[in-house]
Motif scaffolding. Sequence first.
Motif, short mmCIF file in Angstrom:
data_model
loop_
_atom_site.label_atom_id
_atom_site.label_comp_id
_atom_site.label_asym_id
_atom_site.label_seq_id
_atom_site.Cartn_x
_atom_site.Cartn_y
_atom_site.Cartn_z
N ASP A 7 0.84 -1.19 0.00
CA ASP A 7 0.00 0.00 0.00
C ASP A 7 0.88 1.24 0.00
O ASP A 7 1.54 1.56 0.99
CB ASP A 7 -0.89 -0.01 1.24
N THR A 8 0.90 1.91 -1.12
CA THR A 8 1.74 3.11 -1.22
C THR A 8 0.90 4.39 -1.20
O THR A 8 1.39 5.46 -1.48
CB THR A 8 2.54 3.08 -2.54
N GLY A 9 -0.41 4.25 -0.87
CA GLY A 9 -1.26 5.44 -0.82
C GLY A 9 -1.78 5.80 -2.20
O GLY A 9 -1.53 5.11 -3.18
N PRO A 10 -2.51 6.86 -2.31
CA PRO A 10 -3.08 7.26 -3.59
C PRO A 10 -2.01 7.65 -4.59
O PRO A 10 -0.95 8.15 -4.22
CB PRO A 10 -3.96 8.48 -3.22
N THR A 11 -2.28 7.38 -5.86
CA THR A 11 -1.34 7.74 -6.92
C THR A 11 -1.24 9.25 -7.03
O THR A 11 -2.25 9.94 -7.13
CB THR A 11 -1.83 7.18 -8.27
N PRO A 12 -0.01 9.79 -6.95
CA PRO A 12 0.13 11.25 -7.04
C PRO A 12 -0.41 11.77 -8.37
O PRO A 12 -0.15 11.18 -9.41
CB PRO A 12 1.64 11.47 -6.93
N GLN A 13 -1.17 12.85 -8.32
CA GLN A 13 -1.70 13.48 -9.52
C GLN A 13 -0.84 14.68 -9.89
O GLN A 13 -0.34 15.39 -9.02
CB GLN A 13 -3.15 13.93 -9.29
N PRO A 14 -0.68 14.90 -11.21
CA PRO A 14 0.10 16.08 -11.59
C PRO A 14 -0.58 17.35 -11.11
O PRO A 14 -1.81 17.46 -11.09
CB PRO A 14 0.11 16.01 -13.13
N ALA A 15 0.22 18.31 -10.70
CA ALA A 15 -0.32 19.58 -10.22
C ALA A 15 -0.98 20.31 -11.38
O ALA A 15 -0.51 20.25 -12.51
CB ALA A 15 0.80 20.44 -9.63
N PRO A 16 -2.10 20.97 -11.12
CA PRO A 16 -2.74 21.71 -12.20
C PRO A 16 -1.84 22.82 -12.71
O PRO A 16 -1.08 23.42 -11.94
CB PRO A 16 -4.00 22.30 -11.54
N ARG A 17 -1.91 23.05 -14.03
CA ARG A 17 -1.06 24.07 -14.62
C ARG A 17 -1.48 25.45 -14.14
O ARG A 17 -2.65 25.81 -14.17
CB ARG A 17 -1.19 24.01 -16.15
N ALA A 18 -0.50 26.20 -13.64
CA ALA A 18 -0.81 27.53 -13.14
C ALA A 18 -1.24 28.43 -14.30
O ALA A 18 -0.61 28.44 -15.35
CB ALA A 18 0.42 28.12 -12.44
N GLU A 19 -2.33 29.16 -14.10
CA GLU A 19 -2.81 30.05 -15.14
C GLU A 19 -1.93 31.28 -15.19
O GLU A 19 -1.51 31.81 -14.18
CB GLU A 19 -4.26 30.43 -14.87
N LYS A 20 -1.66 31.72 -16.41
CA LYS A 20 -0.79 32.86 -16.61
C LYS A 20 -1.38 34.11 -15.95
O LYS A 20 -2.57 34.36 -16.03
CB LYS A 20 -0.62 33.07 -18.11
N GLN A 21 -0.52 34.88 -15.30
CA GLN A 21 -0.97 36.11 -14.65
C GLN A 21 -1.48 37.09 -15.70
O GLN A 21 -0.84 37.29 -16.73
CB GLN A 21 0.19 36.75 -13.89
N PRO A 22 -2.63 37.71 -15.46
CA PRO A 22 -3.15 38.67 -16.43
C PRO A 22 -2.21 39.87 -16.61
O PRO A 22 -1.60 40.34 -15.65
CB PRO A 22 -4.48 39.11 -15.83
N VAL A 23 -2.11 40.33 -17.83
CA VAL A 23 -1.44 41.61 -18.07
C VAL A 23 -2.29 42.73 -17.49
O VAL A 23 -1.81 43.61 -16.79
CB VAL A 23 -1.21 41.83 -19.59
N LEU A 24 -3.61 42.65 -17.78
CA LEU A 24 -4.55 43.61 -17.22
C LEU A 24 -5.57 42.88 -16.38
O LEU A 24 -6.14 41.87 -16.80
CB LEU A 24 -5.28 44.35 -18.34
N SER A 25 -5.81 43.38 -15.17
CA SER A 25 -6.84 42.83 -14.30
C SER A 25 -7.66 43.98 -13.72
O SER A 25 -7.10 44.87 -13.07
CB SER A 25 -6.20 42.00 -13.17
N VAL A 26 -8.95 43.96 -13.99
CA VAL A 26 -9.87 44.98 -13.47
C VAL A 26 -10.80 44.30 -12.48
O VAL A 26 -11.37 43.24 -12.78
CB VAL A 26 -10.69 45.63 -14.61
N ARG A 27 -10.96 44.88 -11.32
CA ARG A 27 -11.83 44.32 -10.29
C ARG A 27 -12.77 45.41 -9.75
O ARG A 27 -12.32 46.45 -9.27
CB ARG A 27 -11.02 43.73 -9.13
N GLY A 28 -14.07 45.13 -9.86
CA GLY A 28 -15.07 45.99 -9.26
C GLY A 28 -15.15 47.39 -9.83
O GLY A 28 -15.50 48.33 -9.11
N ALA A 29 -14.88 47.53 -11.12
CA ALA A 29 -14.91 48.86 -11.73
C ALA A 29 -16.34 49.40 -11.76
O ALA A 29 -17.26 48.72 -12.23
CB ALA A 29 -14.35 48.82 -13.14
N SER A 30 -16.53 50.61 -11.25
CA SER A 30 -17.85 51.23 -11.21
C SER A 30 -17.74 52.68 -11.68
O SER A 30 -16.77 53.37 -11.40
CB SER A 30 -18.44 51.19 -9.80
#
Length: 262
Positions: A7-30
């Motif tokens: 018993d070696t435990g659960p099979t390791p899963q590949p880490a999810p690919r990190a999403e590229k950081q946005p060049v532009l990020s707008v949050r809550g613009a009003s």
Amino acid sequence: MTPTATDTGPTPQPAPRAEKQPVLSVRGASKRYGAVRALDGVDLDVRAGEVVALVGDNGAGKSTLVKVVSGALTPDAGEIRFDGEPVRIQRPQDAQALGITTVFQDLALCENLDVVANLHLGAEARRYGVLGEIGMERRARDLLGSLDVRIPDVRTPVASLSGGQRQSVAIARALLGEPKMVILDEPTAALGVEQTAQVLELIGRLRRRGLAVLLISHNLADVRAVSDRVVVLRLGRNAGTFETAKASQEDIVAAITGAGAQ
């Protein structure tokens, strides 16, 4: 004797690919005009090498959001990040200094001047007070060639160019400052089929150059042909974000019209 499994435990899963950081990020613009909310808590991300289409009906808030990002308007609330850092964009010069350039629908070209003069308008090369015509012409040819823009003679007055060629000149001019992000406001409006295809090909080349591209358009056929994601605004609010390859046109239309709203 039958060997027992270890018993070696659960099979390791590949880490999810990190999403590229946005060049532009707008949050809550009003943004409000009296009792009218032109923007009401809008979010937007645009990444390098990605074409994001911003769509919505008239009065949805598209133009207001573009003006906020390009520095023509100051939002009442919200945060803008560029390359991950919080920024304040209060004037068009602020946006340009960050690396954001906008090609508006009117193109702002001088029809009596040739292609070289229009490309360098306001940024002419001078030496001892004299225009560096040879250097500017060489730079114009190199830039248009790198974008595969077909204009036989760069000394041709803009007035004699087709609509598609004029749009290409306006986009090429926006690239002279080597921006990180390009905003295109209705670039195929009033163009014929062949000219529209030329402009869409050019937008694809901007993506391949690694630029972040924000495309504002009413034409869903153009949007589906060239964009990676579609962001829908309705009545100044986010109404949906879709991966273009996975979304149906019906889904996008429903978000624009509010047909899917509860």
